[in-house]
Design an enzyme around this catalytic site. Structure first.
Site, PDB file in Angstrom:
ATOM      1  N   HIS B 130     -13.604  43.090  84.141  1.00  0.00           N
ATOM      2  CA  HIS B 130     -13.795  44.533  84.314  1.00  0.00           C
ATOM      3  C   HIS B 130     -14.985  44.724  85.269  1.00  0.00           C
ATOM      4  CE1 HIS B 130     -14.988  48.631  83.058  1.00  0.00           C
ATOM      5  NE2 HIS B 130     -13.817  48.743  82.464  1.00  0.00           N
ATOM      6  N   ASP B 207     -18.155  39.572  77.088  1.00  0.00           N
ATOM      7  CA  ASP B 207     -17.755  40.984  77.083  1.00  0.00           C
ATOM      8  C   ASP B 207     -16.651  41.102  76.040  1.00  0.00           C
ATOM      9  OD1 ASP B 207     -16.454  43.373  77.419  1.00  0.00           O
ATOM     10  OD2 ASP B 207     -16.105  43.145  79.569  1.00  0.00           O
ATOM     11  N   GLN B 210     -12.839  44.384  74.325  1.00  0.00           N
ATOM     12  CA  GLN B 210     -11.415  44.395  73.959  1.00  0.00           C
ATOM     13  C   GLN B 210     -11.076  43.410  72.847  1.00  0.00           C
ATOM     14  OE1 GLN B 210      -9.627  46.739  75.043  1.00  0.00           O
ATOM     15  NE2 GLN B 210     -10.439  47.340  77.044  1.00  0.00           N
ATOM     16  N   LYS B 233     -14.093  51.988  71.293  1.00  0.00           N
ATOM     17  CA  LYS B 233     -12.830  51.255  71.351  1.00  0.00           C
ATOM     18  C   LYS B 233     -12.460  50.693  69.982  1.00  0.00           C
ATOM     19  CE  LYS B 233     -13.466  49.742  76.173  1.00  0.00           C
ATOM     20  NZ  LYS B 233     -12.757  50.746  76.964  1.00  0.00           N
ATOM     21  N   CYS B 372     -10.348  49.747  86.316  1.00  0.00           N
ATOM     22  CA  CYS B 372     -11.683  49.192  86.555  1.00  0.00           C
ATOM     23  C   CYS B 372     -11.627  47.688  86.803  1.00  0.00           C
ATOM     24  CB  CYS B 372     -12.650  49.492  85.415  1.00  0.00           C
ATOM     25  SG  CYS B 372     -12.963  51.244  85.212  1.00  0.00           S
TER      26      CYS B 372
END
Lengths: 149, 416
Positions: B130, B207, B210, B233, B372
């Site tokens: 991303h 990261d 997700q 999220k 993104c």
């Protein structure tokens, strides 16, 4: 059901999308410009053949993008083909949105205005290197789009 | 084998907790919300927890002597302990509240990166990141003269792990990558990559925007140095995120932003920074969003992360089958067994914005564009894609509706 104005996939738009006016390149082009909308990857190329009297004899586009940007490009070519440079220069964003004839959200207005923006730049972008002069317009008081692009 | 599987969750029952999922869209169709990788919806339990704070407990934290400030501080710090437990950190002081994943990654780049990286040092990313895990490192490269390297993708969307040894060296100071990628949904092989990074002495930043919402996260088992994710999220509110950092690393890092809370003492000519995590929490923090995130964690734990992961696997497999069977539709990325609940696809002769717009007319919310991740789309040779992403409240019927709406969109835009 949603009112017609909110349905952007109306017949007249789909017609332009599927059977566009002057999609392709113009070998006699005197002016040309190309740009993209990096957010969605749409790009539009516009060829203009402008004569000595400041009339757009031929307006052609090519590109890749969504239904709205391609239909807008087609409608815009139809509108300016045969018009004067001054008329094309004076075409406002509001007029372009009205030409498309559906209500767009701000995000999709960018799709509609991409060909319009490229057309404005094309008016100031001669293809022959010798012709660095501004377009043959009759002393327009407007600042060229190139200056505030 | 079946005995290990958690009892399947019942999305129909869960949906009653989410008021927004009962909305009718302007076309009259019920909402089919498949944009969960962008942000998720909120159960009443989370909304009510936040309303409760505003109505009964709200004041600034870590400041007041008065009873409201004490209550607010207790709730805020309780949320930090919930996050700590949720990701299996050792110590709540390893949990820094930020505004989101983006700020968490920027914090590491600005604080750790500026303090410890020197010209010629290398940061290894992947081609699937991303923008929020690319741009902060590009900015660091411009400030500090470091070199960015990228682990390439194979054509099937999986990482080219064979290239890993040649990209790692003594110069590699950090390896930063998404646990689950946001476009292809690929679940990256962290258990291969992290030990390899360790072997050359590099730090590792995950990261986890997700992954934390969808599957059990254990930062100690992973041995990650930093891990970043967002509240919005995972059923929580926007405006709060988390940076996990190993305590000994956070303690040697200078503050990121200056202001209140992050200091021990301020004189006119200088300041002494506070201990971690306050050192990285300048200004009034996102108090109520953090408490809301705590309530979201309670909700997720009650449903069970294993049950959620299993449910999403079911939806994903069905989505691959349904979309894969439509002529002119190409599903991007690897097979379902290498993925989280994200399916991105392209439709021949249709721009992603048109696909998304036509799906929207049937009440189906998906994401369209480059999500993104412009470098990834360039690598895939496309400009844009359409992405459906799932969560615990999505149903198999919604996946079928997605398939039918894509076919309908194809018919509309291909009239000849």
């Amino acid at each position: 059901m949603a009112p017609d104005q909110d349905d952007i996939y109306q017949e007249h738009i789909l017609d332009h999308f599927e059977s566009p006016f002057h999609r392709g390149h113009c070998p006699q082009a005197t002016h040309a410009y190309e740009d993209d909308n990096p957010l969605c990857g749409d790009f539009v190329h516009i060829d203009l053949a402008i004569d000595d009297q400041g009339r757009i004899r031929e307006a052609w586009f090519d590109g890749d993008g969504c239904c709205i940007s391609l239909a807008s490009a087609s409608m815009l070519m139809q509108r300016i083909n045969g018009s004067t440079v001054a008329e094309a220069q004076n075409l406002t964003a509001e007029e372009m949105l009205a030409l498309l004839g559906v209500r767009l959200t701000p995000n999709r207005q960018k799709c509609c205005l991409l060909p319009w923006r490229v057309m404005k730049m094309a008016l100031f972008s001669p293809v022959t290197s010798s012709a660095a002069a501004p377009p043959p317009t009759n002393g327009s008081e407007h600042a060229g789009p190139a200056e505030h692009a | 084998m079946i005995a290990d599987a958690p009892p399947p969750l019942d999305p129909a029952a869960l949906r009653d907790d989410f008021p927004i999922l009962h909305a009718r869209t302007p076309s009259g169709a019920p909402l089919v919300y498949l944009d969960n990788a962008a942000t998720t919806q909120h159960p009443r339990q989370v909304i009510h927890a936040m309303v409760e704070v505003y109505e009964r407990h709200y004041a600034n934290v870590h400041r007041g002597i008065h009873w409201l400030s004490d209550q607010s501080t207790d709730l805020f710090e309780e949320a930090r302990r919930k996050v700590c437990r949720f990701i299996h950190a050792r110590d709540p002081e390893e949990i820094v509240f930020t505004r989101g994943t983006t700020e968490s990654i920027n914090l590491v780049a600005r604080s750790w990166g500026d303090a410890f990286l020197a010209p010629g040092d290398e940061v290894l990313l992947t081609e699937a990141e991303h923008h929020s895990n690319i741009v902060p490192w590009q900015q660091l490269a411009a400030r500090r003269g470091i070199v960015l390297r990228f682990l390439p993708l194979r054509d099937d969307g999986l990482l080219h792990l064979d290239a890993l040894p040649s990209l790692l060296s003594q110069r590699t100071r950090l390896v930063a990558l998404a646990a689950t990628t946001n476009v292809l949904g690929t679940t990256q092989p962290l258990r291969t990559i992290i030990p390899a990074a360790r072997a050359v002495g590099a730090r590792v930043l995950i990261d986890a925007a997700q992954s934390v919402p969808h599957t059990v996260t254990d930062v100690q088992a992973l041995d990650a140095d930093f891990l970043a994710f967002s509240g919005h999220k995972m059923l929580g509110p926007s405006g709060v995120g988390v940076l996990y950092g190993k305590r000994e690393i956070l303690e040697e890092m200078p503050p990121f932003m200056g202001g209140g809370s992050m200091i021990r003492r301020v004189r006119l000519e200088a300041f002494e920074p506070a201990d971690v995590p306050a050192r990285f929490e300048a200004g009034t923090p996102p108090i109520v969003p953090a408490i809301g995130l705590g309530a979201a964690i309670d909700y997720l734990e009650r449903v069970g992360l294993d049950a959620i992961a299993q449910h999403e696997r079911l939806l994903l497999q069905r989505a691959h089958a349904v979309l894969g069977a439509i002529p002119g539709v190409r599903v991007l990325g690897p097979a379902p067994e290498h993925k989280g609940g994200i399916v991105s696809f392209v439709v021949e002769r249709m721009h992603a914005h048109d696909v998304a717009h036509l799906l929207d007319r049937r009440g189906i919310a998906v994401r369209a564009g480059h999500h993104c991740a412009m470098p990834l789309h360039k690598r895939l040779g496309i400009t844009a894609s359409t992405r459906a992403s799932f969560y615990l409240y999505n149903t198999l019927e919604e996946v079928e509706q997605l398939g039918r709406a894509v076919e309908e969109a194809q018919r509309l835009l291909r009239r000849k």
